[in-house]
Write an enzyme that holds these catalytic residues in place. Sequence first.
Site: not given
Length: 86
Positions: A58-60, A63-64
Amino acid sequence: PPSVKTWLQLAESSKGRKNITGDDGRVYCVRCHVWRPRDSRAHHCATCQRCVVDFDHHCGVFGRCIAGSGFRGNMKWFVTVIACGY
């Protein structure tokens, strides 16, 4: 599955519970309450609270969930951004 039905009726949390493998090879995700197809490469994202096929992380920043592997997944996008000198 019957065990999940019991947990729901007793209003128990699914936290810490393991996924359930059915007799036909499908896997039941106890967090989002869906049966995944047999031989599915789906993984449950704790941030998005959903199952994602070919889940990587999950990429901060975006946001996805980032999913896919090699050039079939996100690698083309990353190579293009780097090649453009971003």
